[in-house]
Design an enzyme around this catalytic site. Sequence first.
Site, PDB file in Angstrom:
ATOM      1  N   ASP A 175       0.877  -1.245   0.008  1.00  0.00           N
ATOM      2  CA  ASP A 175      -0.061  -0.012   0.059  1.00  0.00           C
ATOM      3  C   ASP A 175       0.913   1.044   0.034  1.00  0.00           C
ATOM      4  OD1 ASP A 175      -2.263   1.421   0.026  1.00  0.00           O
ATOM      5  OD2 ASP A 175      -2.535   1.295   2.150  1.00  0.00           O
ATOM      6  N   GLY A 222       0.322   5.536  -4.253  1.00  0.00           N
ATOM      7  CA  GLY A 222      -0.356   6.607  -4.563  1.00  0.00           C
ATOM      8  C   GLY A 222       0.082   7.866  -3.946  1.00  0.00           C
ATOM      9  N   SER A 236      -6.917  -5.621  -5.939  1.00  0.00           N
ATOM     10  CA  SER A 236      -7.866  -6.091  -5.304  1.00  0.00           C
ATOM     11  C   SER A 236      -9.318  -6.051  -6.156  1.00  0.00           C
ATOM     12  CB  SER A 236      -8.170  -5.397  -3.809  1.00  0.00           C
ATOM     13  OG  SER A 236      -8.757  -3.919  -4.305  1.00  0.00           O
ATOM     14  N   ASN A 271     -10.254  -2.681  -6.510  1.00  0.00           N
ATOM     15  CA  ASN A 271      -9.544  -1.791  -7.276  1.00  0.00           C
ATOM     16  C   ASN A 271     -10.027  -1.424  -8.603  1.00  0.00           C
ATOM     17  OD1 ASN A 271      -6.333  -2.751  -6.037  1.00  0.00           O
ATOM     18  ND2 ASN A 271      -7.445  -1.239  -5.357  1.00  0.00           N
TER      19      ASN A 271
HETATM   20  C1  FPP Z   1      -1.660   0.360  -3.494  1.00  0.00           C
HETATM   21  O1  FPP Z   1      -1.008   1.667  -3.529  1.00  0.00           O
HETATM   22  C2  FPP Z   1      -1.067  -0.613  -4.395  1.00  0.00           C
HETATM   23  C3  FPP Z   1      -1.846  -0.993  -5.512  1.00  0.00           C
HETATM   24  C4  FPP Z   1      -3.150  -0.974  -5.669  1.00  0.00           C
HETATM   25  C5  FPP Z   1      -1.302  -2.039  -6.493  1.00  0.00           C
HETATM   26  C6  FPP Z   1       0.000  -2.548  -6.172  1.00  0.00           C
HETATM   27  C7  FPP Z   1       0.582  -2.654  -7.490  1.00  0.00           C
HETATM   28  C8  FPP Z   1       2.031  -2.515  -7.522  1.00  0.00           C
HETATM   29  C9  FPP Z   1       3.089  -2.604  -6.463  1.00  0.00           C
HETATM   30  C10 FPP Z   1       2.566  -2.244  -9.097  1.00  0.00           C
HETATM   31  C11 FPP Z   1       2.846  -3.548  -9.884  1.00  0.00           C
HETATM   32  C12 FPP Z   1       2.580  -4.842  -9.297  1.00  0.00           C
HETATM   33  C13 FPP Z   1       3.297  -5.969  -9.860  1.00  0.00           C
HETATM   34  C14 FPP Z   1       2.774  -7.163  -9.173  1.00  0.00           C
HETATM   35  C15 FPP Z   1       4.337  -5.831 -10.914  1.00  0.00           C
HETATM   36  P1  FPP Z   1      -2.492   2.761  -3.477  1.00  0.00           P
HETATM   37  O2  FPP Z   1      -2.557   3.180  -4.956  1.00  0.00           O
HETATM   38  O3  FPP Z   1      -3.556   2.159  -2.947  1.00  0.00           O
HETATM   39  O4  FPP Z   1      -1.694   4.047  -2.684  1.00  0.00           O
HETATM   40  P2  FPP Z   1      -2.311   4.873  -1.828  1.00  0.00           P
HETATM   41  O5  FPP Z   1      -3.306   4.409  -0.594  1.00  0.00           O
HETATM   42  O6  FPP Z   1      -1.232   5.705  -1.281  1.00  0.00           O
HETATM   43  O7  FPP Z   1      -3.296   5.617  -2.895  1.00  0.00           O
END
Ligand code: FPP
Length: 246
Positions: free
Chosen positions: A18, A21, A63, A66
């Site tokens: 997490d 963003g 998820s 998402n």
């Molecule tokens: C959460 O950060 C992360 C995700 C929704 C996706 C995870 C994806 C990656 C690490 C990139 C690529 C993955 C692979 C397996 C190559 P967020 O966007 O929810 O962060 P925030 O809470 O700060 O908005």
Amino acid sequence: MSAIAQQDLPRHVAVIMDGNGRWATSRGLSRVQGHRKGKDSVREVVETAREIGIEFLTLYAFSSENWQRPEREVSALMRLLRRYLKTELNKMMRYEIRLRAIGNLRKLPAEILKEIRHVEQETRKNTRMTVILAVSYGSRDEIIKATRKLARQVRDGVIAPEDIDETSFAGALMTAGIPDPDLLIRTSGEMRVSNFLLWQIAYAELYVTRTLWPDFRREQFLEAMEYYKSRDRRFGLTEEQLAEAK
Ligand code: FPP
């Protein structure tokens, strides 16, 4: 960090990645740039886990919730995932890493699903470590699907209701055959489990760090291992019972 003895390491580590963003917006970058950086953390954590001897590593890549993100962000995440699968296959073969995917995979764009199946197929005989990508994954959905599967078996007379126990239920989940996580890591400080492996984390140690996922690298992963080592895992038993069992 000094090397951690194998018996002090978790067999299975699950990670809620997490904070991509927030990492990006705090730098005036786009969220997609945060995910791109997050992909580098994925690489580094997989390499580190493999190097120290972790057997199973489950990563929450996308998820079921998402899908509701802006279309641009969803397609960027899909592209990143596809590129990751394409570029990492060689490394997975070299390091004998098996890839598996769990989640509602039928919702994925056809070319992503094809890539996932291809990498799963190519790496199926690798035995040093298994990386499980949770994509379009939601734990409640998984539990409902397992329940339906068992209900159909009861209806068809294959099993009796009494045959449904913890073992058979775990065997009906998408993680069938994979031991439960010993350690659940969540980055970026939120104290939530976000519909991730709800059944499987029943006895997992929880490690929540404020570090945002793009900053979670080798050193931070090893710190989490040290934390795990310091835990006294009792599975509901007393210290005396545990000592006896040992
Ligand atoms: C959460 O950060 C992360 C995700 C929704 C996706 C995870 C994806 C990656 C690490 C990139 C690529 C993955 C692979 C397996 C190559 P967020 O966007 O929810 O962060 P925030 O809470 O700060 O908005």
